[in-house]
Motif scaffolding. Structure first.
Motif, short mmCIF file in Angstrom:
data_model
loop_
_atom_site.label_atom_id
_atom_site.label_comp_id
_atom_site.label_asym_id
_atom_site.label_seq_id
_atom_site.Cartn_x
_atom_site.Cartn_y
_atom_site.Cartn_z
N VAL A 14 0.88 -1.17 0.00
CA VAL A 14 0.00 0.00 0.00
C VAL A 14 0.92 1.23 0.00
O VAL A 14 1.77 1.36 0.88
CB VAL A 14 -0.91 0.01 1.24
CG1 VAL A 14 -1.78 1.27 1.25
CG2 VAL A 14 -1.78 -1.23 1.28
N ILE A 15 0.74 2.08 -1.00
CA ILE A 15 1.70 3.18 -1.19
C ILE A 15 0.97 4.52 -1.26
O ILE A 15 -0.04 4.65 -1.95
CB ILE A 15 2.50 2.97 -2.49
CG1 ILE A 15 3.24 1.63 -2.44
CG2 ILE A 15 3.49 4.11 -2.72
CD1 ILE A 15 3.63 1.10 -3.79
N GLY A 16 1.47 5.47 -0.51
CA GLY A 16 0.97 6.85 -0.60
C GLY A 16 2.14 7.76 -0.93
O GLY A 16 3.29 7.46 -0.58
N LEU A 17 1.86 8.87 -1.59
CA LEU A 17 2.93 9.78 -2.00
C LEU A 17 2.68 11.18 -1.45
O LEU A 17 1.53 11.61 -1.31
CB LEU A 17 2.99 9.88 -3.53
CG LEU A 17 3.19 8.58 -4.32
CD1 LEU A 17 3.05 8.86 -5.81
CD2 LEU A 17 4.56 7.99 -4.02
N ASN B 269 5.35 6.66 1.22
CA ASN B 269 4.99 5.82 2.37
C ASN B 269 4.64 4.43 1.87
O ASN B 269 3.80 4.29 0.99
CB ASN B 269 3.75 6.38 3.08
CG ASN B 269 4.04 7.73 3.71
OD1 ASN B 269 4.99 7.86 4.47
ND2 ASN B 269 3.24 8.72 3.37
N VAL B 270 5.31 3.44 2.43
CA VAL B 270 5.07 2.07 1.98
C VAL B 270 4.70 1.20 3.17
O VAL B 270 5.35 1.25 4.21
CB VAL B 270 6.35 1.48 1.31
CG1 VAL B 270 6.08 0.05 0.84
CG2 VAL B 270 6.79 2.35 0.15
N ARG C 136 4.08 1.60 8.45
CA ARG C 136 4.69 2.08 7.22
C ARG C 136 6.10 2.63 7.41
O ARG C 136 6.45 3.13 8.47
CB ARG C 136 3.81 3.15 6.60
CG ARG C 136 3.67 4.32 7.53
CD ARG C 136 2.76 5.35 6.96
NE ARG C 136 3.18 6.63 7.48
CZ ARG C 136 2.44 7.72 7.50
NH1 ARG C 136 1.23 7.71 7.02
NH2 ARG C 136 2.91 8.84 8.00
N GLY C 137 6.86 2.49 6.35
CA GLY C 137 8.15 3.15 6.29
C GLY C 137 8.00 4.37 5.40
O GLY C 137 7.29 4.31 4.40
N TYR D 2 12.59 -1.74 -3.21
CA TYR D 2 13.45 -2.21 -2.12
C TYR D 2 12.67 -2.29 -0.81
O TYR D 2 12.79 -3.26 -0.05
CB TYR D 2 14.68 -1.32 -1.95
CG TYR D 2 15.50 -1.78 -0.78
CD1 TYR D 2 16.43 -2.81 -0.95
CD2 TYR D 2 15.30 -1.26 0.49
CE1 TYR D 2 17.14 -3.31 0.12
CE2 TYR D 2 16.00 -1.74 1.57
CZ TYR D 2 16.92 -2.76 1.39
OH TYR D 2 17.60 -3.26 2.46
N GLU D 3 11.89 -1.28 -0.56
CA GLU D 3 11.17 -1.22 0.70
C GLU D 3 10.14 -2.35 0.80
O GLU D 3 9.94 -2.93 1.86
CB GLU D 3 10.52 0.16 0.86
CG GLU D 3 9.85 0.43 2.20
CD GLU D 3 10.77 0.29 3.42
OE1 GLU D 3 12.00 0.28 3.26
OE2 GLU D 3 10.22 0.16 4.54
N ILE D 4 9.50 -2.68 -0.34
CA ILE D 4 8.55 -3.80 -0.34
C ILE D 4 9.29 -5.10 -0.01
O ILE D 4 8.85 -5.88 0.83
CB ILE D 4 7.84 -3.91 -1.72
CG1 ILE D 4 6.91 -2.71 -1.92
CG2 ILE D 4 7.05 -5.22 -1.81
CD1 ILE D 4 6.32 -2.60 -3.33
N LYS D 5 10.44 -5.28 -0.63
CA LYS D 5 11.24 -6.49 -0.38
C LYS D 5 11.66 -6.55 1.08
O LYS D 5 11.56 -7.61 1.73
CB LYS D 5 12.49 -6.49 -1.26
CG LYS D 5 12.26 -7.14 -2.61
CD LYS D 5 13.58 -7.32 -3.35
CE LYS D 5 13.35 -7.18 -4.84
NZ LYS D 5 14.39 -6.44 -5.53
#
Lengths: 473, 103, 486
Positions: A4-7, A194-195, A208-209, A226-229
């Motif tokens: 889940v990603i926000g910008l 934000n991931v 989230r990071g 990278y962050e998802i991994k």
């Protein structure tokens, strides 16, 4: 698990002066030359709001379908840092200038709407440079006070590809609207990402990071990947994901926690008493709306409706000034599809190669329209056009005159072609007889003979037609 | 409300102030206690507002009710002023303000 | 010639225009007066002798200009106004060597009107205080008795005018800092409506409360200064675009047509007997003259001290965050890491009262306390504004005391901040409401010290307020200059 990603996108507004003082915003000046009492936080200095910044923020909101608030308020965000001269950033908390809105992106499974939470105005900080030799941090306040909008999306994105698409599309839109210059190498368009991960289909949000300050589409994509991994691996190992702020290292393709601050941030926001509420009147809003070019969607639909191929539309919309160029050319010769094809094949690559902005192309819209017209009339063939264009681009010459000068016009006059055809038929009676007996492939041989006779100047299509007519005689 | 030493320390840290210590020297306990007590007493006085009938009252942040006057986007650069401002710096390297290295 | 310093501001200006004496004479007289009285009162942080004489000489060379109403008039400005060529210390050690690169709009306007600045007047550090004892450059003393405080925070400006150093001065009033020292020193002080006078170039204490205003020895003199400094300023977004009224041709109301409201919450406070006596005499003089006095209810004024100190401290904590020793100001020795350097520079450069208020302001804005303190105070501020507007609806102007006690001995409350805060109760409500207030002497107490009253009017109603003030000034017994003036 589903990402889940926000910008949060920061775009520097295309103004000549800073948000609260008349210092120039142009990058590249000597350190601390574009400074005054306001942007260096001198005792007694007060902010003076740049009206253009209000208009540009409202314009972005209109283009993104946001509600532009009639009244919005600046607040002070308090923290200490050497590049922050007042000890606070002037930003909008509640209410911001724009709320809501959305933008669609294409995904393999069809179009997808990405909702926006808000757009707000704020000023940028200065820049810190680290002087290793002296062991000092050096501060340049030329950038301090530069106007930004921050565009915050809802967490509606689910992959790095979606995020990159969204960023590219938003960038293109804001550049086209002249809300921002969007020079990413200057940091004029940058984002925080934000991931988090959650079980697919779950409505809950994971921890989230937040990856800060990504200033290229590619880095944003890589950082998200990278962050998802990283988070997937943590879940797999049964370890918790910490809510933290991360820095992306493009050299190593990895995210790393920023050095943790001494205390948790407590920005102590409160309404900025030096600035009364920002008003955007219905009249101002109408004026901005009228001055605004069509939205990207509208433009794309319009172009497709004129018969342009989808890939050509995409190509034109990605290049600054291309759609405007096409519109201007159409005013001279109303065949958008033909002109667009010439742009895609010749003009855009030439401009790119020569690093010339499309509106400044030596081949004017009028001349490109003329070229399209000459081709349609059969005066100039495709091969001739290929030969002509580089010269047109180099010299800015008028296409018809140049084609005649270079002997690159075609014989497409029906009478002339019929005369040639009659000569060819007369000198090849056997082949003519065979054609009349049903051997139709002989025609291409005869066309070849006609072309040779005309030294390649005949219009091939017209030549075929003329021969068929001559053979009937 | 009453403020204890930890509260006061957190506030002082946010405000980038020392709390009783001088030039990095640890504060004298009696002096520290006096400062915390005084701060606590001041905060406690403010609790008088608990009695104010503010239910549903819109906050008033400024008496100014005129709208924000926008400024025209016309640049002005004053090189001499920039130099004067830079000249006030306690520490400089070239045209930069200079501070101890951050990280 | 020897008595130039005794002349009021308009008299000085008129005499200069009539060439009865030169600008150099006026400036020399002021400087001589400063030399004589300064050892006893300490009203100045910086005396601008050289530049003042230079400017006077230039003016004299070109001769009087009727278009410049303050041509050649010597003035003092509180040391929070940015003025080129002199440090703006704001009474703080941290800004001891701070030379501004620009000037306050008020300073520019006074200069354009022909005024000459002879001193930067002492004040409490960053205008935070009620006695001028919180100045890093030593306390100012009351010209009526050097053992007493002159009030504050604009104590240096008030003392300079009362001691006849200058015929007029500029101060700022965030919670009473013009009106209270004017009352304690026996001169006239005006806090204009918030937004009437530009705040540009004035070191900020609390941005939604600060307002610059004049001191002089009569209401008419104050009106002349206001007419020069008031009006729109593109450099201050909170400065009103409203046109300025005529303050020079005041239409004094008839006493019988005037109704003054007495805010109950302020008049029911206990007064020190000599003040009580003087105030009662003042009220009697007014009713004898035919002025109607009536009590008006302002129940929320009881919250004004807490409301004010929360809001002012919050804004101050943010306004003073810029004093970090990075771009200007004093930086602590020893070169520790950055956070320690910030803390050390700020703690060494800022005095105890300023640090107290920054602590309070930081606390009331911090996570978890904002709603209970800052927002609550902003809501209470609206209640106080409501009281103020309702009360003014029942009368022409409000009449209030300025202090409940006369000027007190130096050092009385320096270690007792809460008591000092509460002493400001009479002046704070006006800053919260934003309206204009005129402080003028109502007479001398039995102890021979000046006692003041203040008139509050509707926002941007300065012309009417000054007119009413001029009437009151004629009704009250004149206090004259302090005995030390000789």
């Amino acid at each position: 698990m589903e990402p889940v990603i926000g910008l949060e996108i920061h775009a520097q507004l295309k103004t000549k002066t800073k948000l609260f003082c008349p210092c120039p915003t142009e990058p590249g000046a000597e350190p601390n030359t574009n400074i005054c009492e306001v942007c260096t936080g001198q005792p007694g200095a007060l902010p003076r709001m740049n009206g253009k910044a209000i208009e540009l923020a409202a314009k972005a909101g209109l283009a993104l379908g946001s509600k532009v608030n009639g009244q919005s308020l600046f607040s002070r965000k308090n923290y200490f840092y050497p590049d922050l001269p007042n000890g606070f950033q002037t930003s909008q908390l509640d209410p911001p200038i724009c709320q809501g809105g959305s933008m669609d992106i294409e995904t393999p499974s069809g179009p997808k709407t990405i909702r926006l939470n808000r757009i707000h105005l704020e000023d940028d900080a200065g820049k810190c440079v680290h002087d290793e030799k002296r062991g000092r941090t050096l501060v340049d306040l030329n950038r301090a006070g530069t106007p930004l909008i921050e565009i915050v999306t809802e967490p509606d994105l689910n992959s790095s590809a979606e995020a990159m698409d969204f960023l590219k599309k938003l960038h293109a839109l804001l550049v086209r609207l002249e809300v921002t210059e969007g020079r990413m190498e200057e940091g004029e368009f940058r984002c925080d990402v934000n991931v988090s991960l959650r079980p697919k289909g779950s409505p809950t949000m994971g921890v989230r990071g937040e990856i800060k300050n990504l200033n290229s589409f590619r880095y944003a994509g890589q950082a998200i990947e990278y962050e998802i991994k990283r988070q997937t691996a943590l879940y797999a190992q049964g370890q918790p994901v910490l809510q933290e702020t991360l820095h992306f290292d493009p050299a190593r393709h990895e995210t790393r926690p920023l050095r943790s601050k001494e205390e948790a941030h407590d920005y102590r926001y409160f309404p900025q008493p030096d600035l009364p509420p920002v008003r955007v009147s219905p009249e101002l809003l109408e004026r901005i709306g009228l001055s605004m070019p069509a939205t990207a969607e509208e433009t794309a639909q319009n172009l497709l409706g004129q018969g342009l191929r989808e890939d050509v539309v995409t190509l034109l919309m990605d290049r600054k000034g291309a759609v405007g160029y096409l519109e201007e050319a159409r005013a001279h010769y109303d065949q958008a599809k033909k002109i667009a094809a010439l742009m895609a094949e010749f003009l855009l690559p030439a401009c790119q190669k020569a690093d010339v902005p499309i509106p400044d192309s030596p081949v004017t819209p009028r001349n490109l329209a003329k070229l399209a017209e000459l081709m349609d009339k059969g005066v100039v063939g495709r091969r001739a056009a290929q030969e002509l264009f580089p010269i047109l681009f180099r010299t800015g010459a008028e296409p018809e005159a140049l084609a005649r000068e270079k002997g690159l016009t075609q014989i497409s006059d029906k009478g002339a072609l019929l005369a040639l055809a009659a000569e060819v038929v007369a000198s090849h009676p056997k082949e003519a007889e065979n054609y009349r007996n049903g051997q139709e492939k002989v025609l291409s041989f005869l066309v070849g003979q006609l072309m040779r006779k005309s030294r390649g100047a005949a219009d091939p299509k017209g030549a075929g037609e003329a021969l068929i007519e001559a053979l009937k005689a | 409300m009453a403020i204890n030493e930890n509260d006061a320390r957190a506030v002082a840290n946010l405000a980038r102030l020392e709390l009783g210590e001088t030039a990095g020297q640890v504060a004298d306990p009696a002096r520290l206690k006096a400062l915390v007590d005084e701060f606590s007493k001041i905060v406690a006085y403010m609790d008088i507002l608990n009695g104010a009938p503010t239910e549903g009252v819109e906050p008033l942040y400024s008496p100014m009710t005129d709208p924000l006057p926008p400024r025209a986007d016309e640049p002005a650069r004053d090189g001499q002023k920039a130099d004067e401002l830079l000249g006030q710096a306690p520490e400089r390297v070239g045209r930069y303000f200079s501070v101890p290295r951050i990280f | 010639m020897t008595d130039i310093h005794r002349l009021g501001l308009r008299q000085t200006a008129q005499a200069l225009q009539a060439r009865e004496f030169s600008a150099t004479d006026a400036v020399s007289a002021a400087l001589e007066r400063i030399r004589l009285t300064e050892p006893r009162i300490g009203a100045c942080v910086t005396v601008l002798g050289e530049s003042a004489l230079r400017e006077a000489k230039l003016l004299d060379e070109s001769g009087p200009d009727p278009a410049r109403p303050l041509w050649g008039v010597p003035l003092a400005v509180k040391d929070v106004f940015d003025l080129k060529g002199a440090p703006t210390t704001a009474g703080s050690r941290l800004l001891e060597n701070y030379f501004p690169a620009f000037e306050a709009t008020v300073v520019e306007r006074l200069r354009a009107a022909g005024a000459i600045f002879v001193s930067k007047a002492n004040c409490d550090e960053f205008a935070m205080g009620s006695t001028t004892e919180f100045s890093a450059y030593g306390p100012t003393k009351n010209p009526w008795d050097p053992a007493l405080v002159p009030g504050g925070s604009s104590g240096g400006s008030a003392a300079a005018v009362a001691a006849l150093q200058v015929p007029g001065a500029m101060g700022t009033d965030t919670g009473g800092s013009i009106r209270q020292p004017a009352a304690l020193c026996g001169c006239v002080g005006l806090k204009p409506t918030y937004g009437r006078v530009s705040r540009y170039g004035i070191v900020a204490f609390a941005s939604s409360l600060d307002q610059a205003g004049p001191f002089a020895r009569s209401v008419g003199d104050v009106a002349l200064l206001l007419s020069v400094i008031a009006g729109p300023d593109g450099k201050d977004s909170t400065c009103s675009a409203r046109p300025v009224d005529d303050y020079l041709n005041l239409k004094e109301p008839k006493a019988a047509d005037l109704t003054l409201g007495l805010p109950d919450a302020l008049w029911s406070a206990g007064f020190e007997p000599s003040v009580d006596e003087a105030l009662s005499a003042a009220k009697k003089a007014l009713t004898d003259a035919g002025v109607r006095l009536k009590s008006v209810s302002m129940p929320n004024l009881r919250y004004s001290v807490a409301t004010y100190y929360i809001l002012a401290a919050a804004e101050a904590s943010s306004n003073l965050a810029r004093y970090d020793g990075v771009r200007y100001g004093q930086r602590a020795e020893g070169d520790p890491e950055l956070v320690a350097l910030y803390r050390r520079s700020r703690s060494q450069g800022l005095g105890p009262e300023v640090r107290r208020r920054i602590m309070l302001g930081t606390f009331v804005l911090s996570s978890g306390y904002y709603d209970a303190y800052f927002k609550k105070a902003a809501q209470t501020r609206r209640l106080i504004l409501g009281d103020y507007q309702r009360a003014l609806g029942e009368c022409d102007y409000l009449l209030a005391p300025v202090t409940s006690i006369p000027a007190w001995p130096l050092g009385s409350f320096t270690d007792d901040p809460l008591t000092i805060y509460q002493l400001d109760m009479m002046t704070l409500p006006l800053n919260l409401a934003g309206g204009p207030g005129l402080s003028l002497p109502a007479g001398l107490s039995s102890a021979g010290l000046p006692v003041g009253v203040q008139l509050w009017g509707p926002s941007f109603g300065e012309a009417g307020l000054l007119s009413a003030g001029a009437l009151l000034e004629r009704i009250f017994p004149p206090v004259g200059p302090p005995p030390m003036a000789g």
